[in-house]
Design an enzyme around this catalytic site. Structure first.
Site, mmCIF file in Angstrom:
data_model
loop_
_atom_site.group_PDB
_atom_site.id
_atom_site.type_symbol
_atom_site.label_atom_id
_atom_site.label_comp_id
_atom_site.label_asym_id
_atom_site.label_seq_id
_atom_site.Cartn_x
_atom_site.Cartn_y
_atom_site.Cartn_z
ATOM 1 N N CYS A 52 0.839 -1.204 0.000
ATOM 2 C CA CYS A 52 0.000 0.000 0.000
ATOM 3 C C CYS A 52 0.872 1.251 0.000
ATOM 4 O O CYS A 52 2.058 1.190 0.308
ATOM 5 C CB CYS A 52 -0.856 0.068 1.273
ATOM 6 S SG CYS A 52 -1.577 -1.475 1.796
ATOM 7 N N ASP A 53 0.247 2.369 -0.319
ATOM 8 C CA ASP A 53 0.896 3.650 -0.106
ATOM 9 C C ASP A 53 -0.193 4.702 0.064
ATOM 10 O O ASP A 53 -1.355 4.459 -0.276
ATOM 11 C CB ASP A 53 1.824 4.029 -1.268
ATOM 12 C CG ASP A 53 2.766 5.148 -0.869
ATOM 13 O OD1 ASP A 53 3.684 4.896 -0.071
ATOM 14 O OD2 ASP A 53 2.556 6.302 -1.309
#
Length: 233
Positions: free
Chosen positions: A113-114
């Site tokens: 994720c980011d």
């Protein structure tokens, strides 16, 4: 898609050191192991926040896969093999040869994720200093910001990979200076995108409206994660 505590139909590796993401994934009912990607995020630049967070999630997945393959090849003297997540944190990864893996093993999903914060059209990542965190928080006071989060799910057995993003708009009441100073002194805001933690007890009273879900603001949108996991399986 139900994850049974006794015998889940698949394994999960969370490629993130975020405590909030671990908490959300656990709330979703999943058991998982954790690994992290060591990448220089500043080397990856995109103009649009949606493109940036997706590119960073891809880079993290690539880095983790390279690390797992390297570890695995060392243990197997170069024999081609694939990694899956382990049942327990103590034995972080089980290592099986490809033949055994395809014959017996359940799929393993890697989740990376980011997230960035968008404020007045500019992208904000983790504050570089206390002063920058202070500027960020003062800007949110009486104003509004958005979080853009990406989720990438990679099926380690099939190679399937898909990434999408989610955006949440957040509106704030005026945030008193003394609250901002307390947040900076405590230090958590220095370690998150845009210095923004809306679920924090000090900030929560000053959140006027959230258009979207809190889990997405915390870095792991549940509905999107479930959707991509289903597609990956």
């Amino acid at each position: 898609m139900e994850a049974s505590a006794t015998s889940p139909p698949f394994k999960i590796i969370l490629g993130s050191s975020s405590i909030a993401r671990r908490k959300i994934l656990a709330e979703m009912g999943y058991e998982f192991t954790v690994t992290t990607a060591d990448i220089d995020e500043k080397c990856i630049r995109k103009e649009k926040p949606e493109e940036l967070v997706m590119a960073l999630a891809e880079a993290k997945a690539d880095a983790i896969l390279s690390k797992l393959r390297a570890d695995n090849n060392q243990e197997n003297d170069g024999e081609l093999s694939i990694l899956i997540a382990a049942d327990t944190a103590e034995a972080i990864l089980q290592r099986l040869s490809v033949h055994d893996y395809i014959k017996d093993a359940v799929p393993a999903l890697l989740i990376t994720c980011d997230q960035v914060v968008v404020y007045e059209g500019s992208i904000r990542e983790k504050p570089s200093s206390e002063e920058e965190a202070r500027q960020f928080l003062k800007g949110y006071s009486g104003g509004h910001a958005a979080t853009v989060s990406s989720v990438l799910v990679t099926n380690l057995k099939t190679g399937f990979r898909k990434v999408e993003w989610d955006r949440v708009e957040i509106y704030f009441h005026e945030i008193p200076d003394e609250v901002i100073e307390k947040l900076i002194e405590e230090g958590l805001v220095l370690r998150v995108a845009g210095g923004l933690i809306i679920e924090h007890p000090l900030i929560l009273p000053y959140v006027k409206e959230v258009v979207g879900t809190t889990d997405s603001v915390m870095g792991l949108p549940k509905a999107l994660t479930e959707k991509l996991m289903k597609e990956a399986l």
